[in-house]
Design a protein around this motif. Structure first.
Motif, PDB file in Angstrom:
ATOM      1  N   GLN A  25       0.864  -1.177   0.000  1.00 30.62           N
ATOM      2  CA  GLN A  25       0.000   0.000   0.000  1.00 30.62           C
ATOM      3  C   GLN A  25       0.903   1.230   0.000  1.00 30.62           C
ATOM      4  OE1 GLN A  25      -2.395   0.702   3.496  1.00 30.62           O
ATOM      5  NE2 GLN A  25      -3.277   2.555   2.631  1.00 30.62           N
ATOM      6  N   LEU A  26       0.675   2.123  -0.945  1.00 32.31           N
ATOM      7  CA  LEU A  26       1.432   3.358  -1.023  1.00 32.31           C
ATOM      8  C   LEU A  26       0.970   4.293   0.088  1.00 32.31           C
ATOM      9  CD1 LEU A  26       3.653   4.577  -2.767  1.00 32.31           C
ATOM     10  CD2 LEU A  26       1.878   5.527  -4.238  1.00 32.31           C
ATOM     11  N   LEU A  27       1.929   4.763   0.918  1.00 33.83           N
ATOM     12  CA  LEU A  27       1.619   5.603   2.074  1.00 33.83           C
ATOM     13  C   LEU A  27       2.016   7.055   1.878  1.00 33.83           C
ATOM     14  CD1 LEU A  27       2.945   3.207   4.862  1.00 33.83           C
ATOM     15  CD2 LEU A  27       0.583   3.443   4.043  1.00 33.83           C
ATOM     16  N   GLY A  28       2.989   7.289   1.004  1.00 34.96           N
ATOM     17  CA  GLY A  28       3.463   8.644   0.779  1.00 34.96           C
ATOM     18  C   GLY A  28       4.577   8.649  -0.248  1.00 34.96           C
ATOM     19  N   PHE A  29       5.032   9.847  -0.577  1.00 33.80           N
ATOM     20  CA  PHE A  29       6.115   9.965  -1.539  1.00 33.80           C
ATOM     21  C   PHE A  29       6.791  11.321  -1.398  1.00 33.80           C
ATOM     22  CE2 PHE A  29       2.629  11.967  -3.698  1.00 33.80           C
ATOM     23  CZ  PHE A  29       3.194  12.949  -4.499  1.00 33.80           C
ATOM     24  N   ALA A  30       7.966  11.399  -1.960  1.00 33.03           N
ATOM     25  CA  ALA A  30       8.713  12.651  -2.051  1.00 33.03           C
ATOM     26  C   ALA A  30       9.313  12.717  -3.445  1.00 33.03           C
ATOM     27  CB  ALA A  30       9.814  12.699  -0.997  1.00 33.03           C
ATOM     28  N   ALA A  31       9.586  13.928  -3.915  1.00 26.09           N
ATOM     29  CA  ALA A  31      10.237  14.123  -5.205  1.00 26.09           C
ATOM     30  C   ALA A  31      11.240  15.259  -5.072  1.00 26.09           C
ATOM     31  CB  ALA A  31       9.217  14.444  -6.287  1.00 26.09           C
ATOM     32  N   PHE A  32      12.417  15.043  -5.649  1.00 23.99           N
ATOM     33  CA  PHE A  32      13.466  16.049  -5.570  1.00 23.99           C
ATOM     34  C   PHE A  32      14.265  16.053  -6.869  1.00 23.99           C
ATOM     35  CE2 PHE A  32      15.454  12.138  -4.287  1.00 23.99           C
ATOM     36  CZ  PHE A  32      16.742  12.205  -4.783  1.00 23.99           C
ATOM     37  N   ALA A  33      15.029  17.130  -7.057  1.00 20.27           N
ATOM     38  CA  ALA A  33      15.890  17.263  -8.232  1.00 20.27           C
ATOM     39  C   ALA A  33      16.934  18.329  -7.948  1.00 20.27           C
ATOM     40  CB  ALA A  33      15.063  17.670  -9.456  1.00 20.27           C
TER      41      ALA A  33
END
Length: 176
Positions: free
Chosen positions: A69-77
């Motif tokens: 189950q996907l609970l959260g995410f982050a994205a960076f660059a």
């Protein structure tokens, strides 16, 4: 046991959108109008926009999941190509997981990945009225300026926050 963290692939985009459908409105309803929430969600979370971020703009997405189950995410660059300054573009967790350490776990992973890529500083934008500012401050970020950003007919009134990714000791090693 901490959730499993993994890098997202373009095939994960539908799951990211489904997750954001559960997170976006509760996160912003106290600080943005319903029309602005809808507009921004559609502008920032279409399959095409997310695919472009992953494949063209160099955004790395880190997913947190437990029992599939996907609970959260982050994205960076990187802020710019070859820059040692990185930007955290997104970090979201399901409302039921807030306060459990999941956000801290995701942020720690982002910081570690940025350091491994030569990052020396991590920036982020947070709405000036978003209580998440307190979370970021507890994680070592500080406000460095205010920024107003036009998104279609709306304005995002943000703080830009920064956190060094190397300590003073790392920057100035004492020769033995």
């Amino acid at each position: 046991m901490p959730p499993k963290l993994r890098l997202a692939q373009p095939a994960d985009i539908p799951a990211i959108i489904q997750l954001q459908q559960q997170i976006w409105e509760p996160t912003y309803r106290a600080i943005l109008s319903a029309d602005q929430i809808t507009y921004m969600f559609e502008a920032m979370y279409s399959p095409e926009v997310l695919a472009n971020q992953m494949t063209t703009q160099g955004h790395t997405f880190v997913l947190a999941e437990d029992a599939d189950q996907l609970l959260g995410f982050a994205a960076f660059a990187p802020l710019e190509p070859e820059s040692p300054i990185f930007k955290l573009h997104k970090i979201y967790v399901l409302p039921v997981t807030q306060g459990t350490g999941l956000g801290k776990h995701l942020l720690s992973e982002v910081e570690s990945r940025c350091r491994s890529l030569g990052g020396t500083e991590l920036l982020l934008n947070v709405n000036r009225y978003n209580p998440a500012r307190g979370f970021y401050e507890k994680q070592g970020f500080r406000v460095i300026r205010e920024e107003d950003i036009a998104i279609g007919p709306y304005w995002m009134n943000d703080f830009v926050m920064a956190k060094p990714l190397v300590s003073q000791v790392d920057q100035n090693p004492i020769a033995a």
